[in-house]
Design a protein around this motif. Structure first.
Motif, short mmCIF file in Angstrom:
data_model
loop_
_atom_site.label_atom_id
_atom_site.label_comp_id
_atom_site.label_asym_id
_atom_site.label_seq_id
_atom_site.Cartn_x
_atom_site.Cartn_y
_atom_site.Cartn_z
N TYR A 1 0.85 -1.18 0.00
CA TYR A 1 0.00 0.00 0.00
C TYR A 1 0.89 1.24 0.00
CZ TYR A 1 -3.44 -3.44 1.58
OH TYR A 1 -4.24 -4.56 1.69
N ALA A 2 0.44 2.27 -0.69
CA ALA A 2 1.21 3.51 -0.73
C ALA A 2 0.27 4.70 -0.83
CB ALA A 2 2.17 3.50 -1.92
N LEU A 3 0.53 5.72 0.01
CA LEU A 3 -0.22 6.96 -0.01
C LEU A 3 0.76 8.10 -0.28
CD1 LEU A 3 -2.73 8.78 0.52
CD2 LEU A 3 -2.10 8.72 2.95
N THR A 4 0.44 8.94 -1.26
CA THR A 4 1.30 10.06 -1.63
C THR A 4 0.48 11.33 -1.63
OG1 THR A 4 2.56 8.57 -3.07
CG2 THR A 4 2.94 10.94 -3.33
N LEU A 5 1.00 12.37 -0.98
CA LEU A 5 0.40 13.70 -1.01
C LEU A 5 1.43 14.66 -1.61
CD1 LEU A 5 -1.25 13.85 2.54
CD2 LEU A 5 -2.31 13.17 0.37
N GLY A 6 1.00 15.44 -2.59
CA GLY A 6 1.96 16.29 -3.27
C GLY A 6 1.35 17.60 -3.75
N MET A 7 2.24 18.44 -4.25
CA MET A 7 1.87 19.77 -4.74
C MET A 7 2.64 20.05 -6.02
SD MET A 7 2.56 23.41 -2.80
CE MET A 7 2.28 24.99 -3.57
N ASN A 8 2.00 20.73 -6.96
CA ASN A 8 2.67 21.27 -8.14
C ASN A 8 2.64 22.79 -8.05
OD1 ASN A 8 2.00 19.04 -10.97
ND2 ASN A 8 2.86 18.63 -8.97
N TYR A 9 3.83 23.38 -8.14
CA TYR A 9 3.93 24.84 -8.12
C TYR A 9 4.70 25.29 -9.35
CZ TYR A 9 5.50 29.54 -6.94
OH TYR A 9 5.77 30.89 -6.99
N LYS A 10 4.09 26.21 -10.11
CA LYS A 10 4.72 26.72 -11.32
C LYS A 10 5.04 28.20 -11.12
CE LYS A 10 3.59 25.34 -15.38
NZ LYS A 10 2.92 25.08 -16.68
N PRO A 11 6.29 28.55 -10.80
CA PRO A 11 6.64 29.96 -10.68
C PRO A 11 6.80 30.64 -12.04
CG PRO A 11 8.56 28.60 -10.29
CD PRO A 11 7.40 27.67 -10.43
N HIS A 12 6.89 29.83 -13.08
CA HIS A 12 7.04 30.34 -14.44
C HIS A 12 6.46 29.29 -15.38
CE1 HIS A 12 9.06 31.47 -18.25
NE2 HIS A 12 9.03 32.70 -17.73
N ALA A 13 6.12 29.71 -16.59
CA ALA A 13 5.53 28.79 -17.56
C ALA A 13 6.46 27.65 -17.91
CB ALA A 13 5.14 29.55 -18.83
N ASN A 14 7.76 27.79 -17.70
CA ASN A 14 8.73 26.76 -18.04
C ASN A 14 9.26 25.98 -16.84
OD1 ASN A 14 9.10 29.02 -20.28
ND2 ASN A 14 9.81 27.11 -21.16
N VAL A 15 8.71 26.23 -15.64
CA VAL A 15 9.26 25.61 -14.43
C VAL A 15 8.15 24.98 -13.61
CG1 VAL A 15 10.58 25.99 -12.32
CG2 VAL A 15 11.10 27.33 -14.37
N ILE A 16 8.38 23.73 -13.14
CA ILE A 16 7.45 23.04 -12.24
C ILE A 16 8.25 22.54 -11.04
CG2 ILE A 16 5.74 21.22 -11.96
CD1 ILE A 16 5.49 21.07 -14.98
N VAL A 17 7.76 22.83 -9.83
CA VAL A 17 8.35 22.32 -8.59
C VAL A 17 7.34 21.37 -7.97
CG1 VAL A 17 9.36 22.91 -6.36
CG2 VAL A 17 9.61 24.48 -8.29
N ARG A 18 7.80 20.13 -7.61
CA ARG A 18 6.87 19.10 -7.14
C ARG A 18 7.35 18.50 -5.81
NH1 ARG A 18 6.18 15.01 -12.14
NH2 ARG A 18 8.42 14.78 -11.70
N PRO A 19 7.02 19.11 -4.67
CA PRO A 19 7.30 18.47 -3.38
C PRO A 19 6.24 17.42 -3.08
CG PRO A 19 6.25 20.59 -3.03
CD PRO A 19 6.43 20.46 -4.51
N GLU A 20 6.63 16.38 -2.34
CA GLU A 20 5.65 15.35 -1.96
C GLU A 20 6.14 14.64 -0.70
OE1 GLU A 20 6.79 11.17 -4.03
OE2 GLU A 20 5.64 12.53 -5.31
N ILE A 21 5.19 14.02 -0.01
CA ILE A 21 5.49 13.10 1.10
C ILE A 21 4.72 11.82 0.83
CG2 ILE A 21 3.66 14.05 2.58
CD1 ILE A 21 5.57 13.43 4.96
N ARG A 22 5.39 10.71 1.09
CA ARG A 22 4.85 9.41 0.68
C ARG A 22 5.02 8.40 1.81
NH1 ARG A 22 5.60 6.19 -4.92
NH2 ARG A 22 5.39 4.06 -4.15
N TRP A 23 3.97 7.58 2.04
CA TRP A 23 4.01 6.51 3.03
C TRP A 23 3.80 5.18 2.31
CZ3 TRP A 23 1.37 11.07 3.56
CH2 TRP A 23 1.76 11.91 4.61
N ASP A 24 4.68 4.20 2.56
CA ASP A 24 4.58 2.86 1.97
C ASP A 24 4.49 1.83 3.08
OD1 ASP A 24 5.64 2.94 -1.22
OD2 ASP A 24 6.26 4.62 0.02
N TRP A 25 3.62 0.81 2.88
CA TRP A 25 3.47 -0.29 3.83
C TRP A 25 3.59 -1.61 3.09
CZ3 TRP A 25 0.12 3.84 3.45
CH2 TRP A 25 0.09 4.74 4.53
#
Length: 400
Positions: free
Chosen positions: A351-375
């Protein structure tokens, strides 16, 4: 305070530390949709991506581009992200394409993709263990090069056919980083789905809401050398404006070389649901059942992935993914053959649960932080920390 409203239809003003959106809180942020009440939502709703730039551009129907993906994760996962506690280059990608345009009749085109980084060894033609095509383009134990796509495509009207080496149509997640919401990947995508094929695949737009696929491929993840004979096809149907269901399958021989033989059936069913203007839900179910030439079990897996993605604006989106992955297969104990008496079959639930965010400070840039739990109580997934694990990861994609 800037409420993020450019030319509001019904007023947007600051009252204290919050924005009065007016019209049932339907303030148009000027970047693709309504935002929530409150000052934080106002700030998140502010969105000025700027104009995207292209390093190569387009000329006479030809275009080229690429991206650089760099990331960090604190624990190893038995997927793409298997190199923990290191800032790494996942994908340095270049592509060139002549897209076909059949609006005026027959047209011909094609595409080539090249990648260098830690993801490349998972995208090489590893389906045949004889270092053919790009399978030996390694640079140490983790880095390497790959040519995951090289194909020609011809089309007329609603029908097109690609011939060569290309990505699979199976599943929702893909290898190309900008086309995924999450930094990490699902077990199903990595363990039970092909990445690439070599062969021929036809696409026919039956109507505005129905697309059919069908073709012949050389097994799974092989280059320009026959590693099997398989059918690849499927059907995508828009059941309504808010629901699209895609069934994709591959059946036949997946691998046939001096070390591995595998044949069977695999399918993926993906339902993509638009719940609201801002909220998207994806349900995916995968089934894989294979055996060797003697009829003995090689792999039997079943997985269910669920995704929920909320888009605040063109700049900010939040998402969650929950996966249940069940696998049963033959685990080899000594000399690597499938018929030894001391080999054993074992079943595992992961089992795996992932929570994340996409942040685009510019049209050419994507930042993707996430936290993930695996069992994994059965200890077969190969987690860094045993039967359960918490992993933080973040990557940045620069597109050009």
């Amino acid at each position: 305070m800037d409420c993020g409203c450019s030319e509001p239809a019904c007023g947007c003003e600051v009252i204290g530390d919050a924005c009065d959106m007016g019209c049932d809180s339907g303030c148009d942020s000027g970047c693709g949709g309504a935002i929530l009440d409150g000052s934080l939502a106002c700030k998140l709703g502010e969105c000025d991506l700027g104009d995207p730039f292209s390093l190569f551009g387009e000329a006479c129907g030809f275009s080229a581009g690429g991206w650089v993906q760099m990331g960090y994760h604190n624990n190893a996962l038995p997927l793409f992200n298997s190199r923990p506690d290191e800032f790494q280059l996942h994908q340095a990608w270049l592509w060139a394409e002549k897209a076909i345009d059949t609006s005026c009749g027959f047209d011909i085109g094609g595409r080539i993709d090249y990648v260098y980084g830690t993801d490349s060894q998972d995208t090489q033609a590893f389906g045949i263990d004889n270092d053919h095509w790009d399978n030996d383009w390694d640079n140490g134990g983790d880095y390497g090069h790959a040519l995951p796509q090289l194909y020609m495509e011809a089309g007329y009207g609603d029908l097109s056919v690609k011939v060569g080496h290309f990505y699979t149509i199976i599943g929702w997640e893909v290898v190309t980083a900008p086309d995924n919401f999450f930094y990490s990947h699902a077990y199903t995508m990595y363990n039970s789905e092909p990445f690439t094929h070599t062969g021929a695949l036809a696409t026919y737009n039956v109507s505005d809401n129905v697309t059919a696929y069908g073709g012949y491929v050389f097994g799974w993840d092989s280059g320009f050398e026959d590693n099997g004979d398989a059918f690849l096809g499927g059907l995508s149907v828009g059941l309504s404006d808010d629901l699209t269901v895609t069934y994709a399958t591959v059946g036949g021989r997946f691998a046939d070389d001096r070390i591995t033989t595998e044949q069977g059936y695999m399918h993926s069913i993906v339902a993509d649901v638009t719940l609201t203007d801002n909220l998207q839900y994806i349900f995916q179910s995968d089934l894989l059942d294979t055996e060797n030439n003697a009829g003995a079990l090689v792999r039997e897996t079943f997985g269910i992935n669920q995704y929920l993605i909320y888009t605040v604006s063109d700049c900010v989106a939040f998402g969650g993914r929950f996966e249940w992955y069940n696998q049963e297969g033959v685990f080899l104990n000594d000399n690597g053959t499938d018929d030894d008496a001391d080999d054993f079959a074992q079943e595992s639930d992961i089992y795996a649960l992932t929570l994340g965010m996409n942040y685009k400070p510019h049209a050419n840039v994507i930042v993707r932080p996430e936290i993930r739990w695996d069992w994994d109580d059965d200890l077969l997934a190969g987690l860094d920390e045993g039967d359960d694990q918490t992993t933080f990861g973040i990557d940045t994609i620069f597109m050009f």
